[in-house]
Design a protein around this motif. Structure first.
Motif, PDB file in Angstrom:
ATOM      1  N   GLN A   1      -6.296   1.764  -7.233  1.00  0.00           N
ATOM      2  CA  GLN A   1      -5.145   0.880  -7.082  1.00  0.00           C
ATOM      3  C   GLN A   1      -4.352   1.187  -5.812  1.00  0.00           C
ATOM      4  O   GLN A   1      -3.839   0.264  -5.159  1.00  0.00           O
ATOM      5  CB  GLN A   1      -4.232   0.985  -8.311  1.00  0.00           C
ATOM      6  CG  GLN A   1      -4.895   0.563  -9.603  1.00  0.00           C
ATOM      7  CD  GLN A   1      -5.441  -0.855  -9.549  1.00  0.00           C
ATOM      8  OE1 GLN A   1      -4.832  -1.747  -8.959  1.00  0.00           O
ATOM      9  NE2 GLN A   1      -6.593  -1.075 -10.165  1.00  0.00           N
TER      10      GLN A   1
ATOM     11  N   THR B   1       2.545  -6.849  -4.567  1.00  0.00           N
ATOM     12  CA  THR B   1       2.097  -7.183  -5.926  1.00  0.00           C
ATOM     13  C   THR B   1       1.602  -5.952  -6.683  1.00  0.00           C
ATOM     14  O   THR B   1       1.854  -5.823  -7.887  1.00  0.00           O
ATOM     15  CB  THR B   1       0.966  -8.228  -5.862  1.00  0.00           C
ATOM     16  OG1 THR B   1      -0.073  -7.759  -4.998  1.00  0.00           O
ATOM     17  CG2 THR B   1       1.496  -9.547  -5.325  1.00  0.00           C
ATOM     18  N   GLN B   2       0.900  -5.054  -6.006  1.00  0.00           N
ATOM     19  CA  GLN B   2       0.372  -3.868  -6.692  1.00  0.00           C
ATOM     20  C   GLN B   2       1.500  -3.033  -7.285  1.00  0.00           C
ATOM     21  O   GLN B   2       1.385  -2.504  -8.388  1.00  0.00           O
ATOM     22  CB  GLN B   2      -0.445  -3.019  -5.717  1.00  0.00           C
ATOM     23  CG  GLN B   2      -1.736  -3.648  -5.238  1.00  0.00           C
ATOM     24  CD  GLN B   2      -2.716  -3.868  -6.367  1.00  0.00           C
ATOM     25  OE1 GLN B   2      -2.998  -4.998  -6.750  1.00  0.00           O
ATOM     26  NE2 GLN B   2      -3.240  -2.795  -6.918  1.00  0.00           N
TER      27      GLN B   2
ATOM     28  N   HIS C   1       4.811  -4.063  -7.922  1.00  0.00           N
ATOM     29  CA  HIS C   1       5.711  -4.734  -8.852  1.00  0.00           C
ATOM     30  C   HIS C   1       5.002  -5.270 -10.088  1.00  0.00           C
ATOM     31  O   HIS C   1       5.662  -5.649 -11.063  1.00  0.00           O
ATOM     32  CB  HIS C   1       6.463  -5.838  -8.118  1.00  0.00           C
ATOM     33  CG  HIS C   1       7.383  -5.300  -7.064  1.00  0.00           C
ATOM     34  ND1 HIS C   1       8.498  -4.566  -7.360  1.00  0.00           N
ATOM     35  CD2 HIS C   1       7.304  -5.337  -5.705  1.00  0.00           C
ATOM     36  CE1 HIS C   1       9.097  -4.193  -6.240  1.00  0.00           C
ATOM     37  NE2 HIS C   1       8.389  -4.639  -5.219  1.00  0.00           N
ATOM     38  N   LEU C   2       3.679  -5.303 -10.058  1.00  0.00           N
ATOM     39  CA  LEU C   2       2.929  -5.594 -11.279  1.00  0.00           C
ATOM     40  C   LEU C   2       2.499  -4.311 -11.976  1.00  0.00           C
ATOM     41  O   LEU C   2       1.703  -4.317 -12.903  1.00  0.00           O
ATOM     42  CB  LEU C   2       1.708  -6.469 -10.951  1.00  0.00           C
ATOM     43  CG  LEU C   2       2.030  -7.876 -10.451  1.00  0.00           C
ATOM     44  CD1 LEU C   2       0.741  -8.621 -10.093  1.00  0.00           C
ATOM     45  CD2 LEU C   2       2.814  -8.657 -11.502  1.00  0.00           C
ATOM     46  N   GLU C   3       3.037  -3.175 -11.456  1.00  0.00           N
ATOM     47  CA  GLU C   3       2.861  -1.839 -12.059  1.00  0.00           C
ATOM     48  C   GLU C   3       1.414  -1.383 -12.089  1.00  0.00           C
ATOM     49  O   GLU C   3       0.986  -0.697 -13.024  1.00  0.00           O
ATOM     50  CB  GLU C   3       3.481  -1.805 -13.462  1.00  0.00           C
ATOM     51  CG  GLU C   3       4.972  -2.101 -13.457  1.00  0.00           C
ATOM     52  CD  GLU C   3       5.612  -1.907 -14.822  1.00  0.00           C
ATOM     53  OE1 GLU C   3       4.884  -1.567 -15.771  1.00  0.00           O
ATOM     54  OE2 GLU C   3       6.831  -2.100 -14.921  1.00  0.00           O
TER      55      GLU C   3
END
Length: 370
Positions: free
Chosen positions: A232, A251-252, A254-256
């Motif tokens: 990730q 996105t990586q 804040h989408l955890e």
């Protein structure tokens, strides 16, 4: 009258602020400011992080100021006692330490402390003191004794187990030994010995440590488990492109998908949001930090100050190199923060202490210690 009063106030305050090296302070402020901007994005939805980090930064500068007011001569006098106390505390951890998450790293003395953190500065101070007192009679036996002084705390820390801290302590001590004049022949012999001992060292590692190495070699063997961190974080670094996705648009993060995004993996958040251009600027800041530290070391007044400043500077390099390497998938994952950017109090205080020592060495560069 008011102008005179202002000038008088400045004269009173100036000696207390003059301990801060202007160039080094500016670089640190830029790094910390960059870290705060990144943390503000990474900690969206996590209340209290920004406030805590601002408090940590203030404490770091306070510790920096105290260290900058301590002369290198005083540091030299307390180096051996500080090392002895730190080793004693590590032994106490091994005997009576508190176990958390399967690791015995803490000692309860009213509050839980982690003595291995003290060794990050006690180790280079001790070795710098040792080589200062043996400057005129260095032989191969001198480097052997220095190796033993380094090996004892490394062994105690690795036993906890704490691979990341033992590596940083080992790096700090090695830099002192190398800068003291370790020959390339001895260095080559150490490298060959280490490689030859790998078959013996491998079975001695804990299961999770061996798993980290295997995951580094092939993270896809367990993409939803042990390899999740590396996969990730490398996706985040690569997806930033040239200019990045923009602040708070990663996105990586804040989408955890990025674990520990405010601490060890904050570089992944920064890379995704600011891209290659941001990374180049960040690398420039670290190069300026290392360059200023090496300049201070080169102008130091004596062997102790020169070795200590050189080791501290190269430790900054090690922090940045290892953290960026593990986030980018170039190195195995270990618990090393990105200096002056990752969220956390203990690491920031240690880094601030080191910066204060550099400033003290710079202030006393014209003094000659015989």
């Amino acid at each position: 009258m008011r102008i005179n009063e202002r000038r008088s106030l400045w004269r009173r305050v100036r000696p207390y602020l003059a301990v801060f090296d202007p160039s080094l302070t500016l670089i640190l402020l830029l790094l910390m400011g960059t870290g705060l901007v990144t943390l503000a994005s990474a900690s969206i939805g996590i209340p209290g992080k920004m406030e805590d980090q601002l408090r940590n930064i203030c404490m770091s500068f306070f510790v920096m100021w105290i260290a900058a007011n301590v002369s290198p001569q005083m540091m030299m006098r307390v180096a051996a006692p500080v090392y002895a106390v730190a080793v004693t505390l590590l032994v106490a951890v091994a005997l009576f330490g508190t176990v958390k998450l399967g690791a015995r790293r803490w000692l309860h003395v009213g509050i839980d402390i982690q003595p291995s953190e003290f060794m990050k500065i006690a180790m280079p101070m001790m070795l710098a003191w040792y080589f200062q007192h043996n400057a005129g009679s260095l032989r191969w036996q001198s480097f052997l004794v220095a190796g033993v002084l380094l090996a004892v705390p490394i062994g105690l820390i690795a036993r906890q187990p704490d691979l990341g801290t033992s590596m940083l302590v080992g790096a700090a001590g090695f830099y002192v030994i190398f800068l003291a004049g370790l020959s390339w022949k001895m260095l080559l012999g150490m490298a060959v010995t280490f490689l030859a001992s790998l078959p013996v060292i491998w079975p001695m590692l804990h299961d999770f440590q061996r798993q980290r190495v295997m995951t580094f070699i092939d993270p896809l063997q367990d993409p939803l488990g042990k390899g999740f961190h590396i996969i990730q974080s490398t996706i985040a670094v690569g997806s930033g492109g040239i200019a990045g996705k923009g602040w708070s648009n990663g996105t990586q993060a804040h989408l955890e998908f990025i674990p520990e995004r405010t601490t060890d993996f904050i570089f992944a958040v920064f890379s995704e949001e600011f891209g290659l251009i941001g990374n180049l600027v960040l690398l420039l800041l670290y190069l300026l930090l290392i360059g200023r530290g090496l300049m201070i070391a080169a102008n130091a007044a004596n062997v102790f100050s020169r070795l200590l400043a050189g080791a501290i500077t190269m430790v900054y390099f090690t922090y940045a190199f290892v953290n960026m390497g593990m986030v980018s998938g170039v190195l195995p994952v270990v618990g090393v923060p990105l200096p002056f950017m990752s969220y956390g109090g203990t690491a920031l205080l240690t880094l601030g202490l080191n910066a204060g020592i550099l400033m003290s060495i710079q202030r006393h560069r014209k003094l000659v210690q015989t």
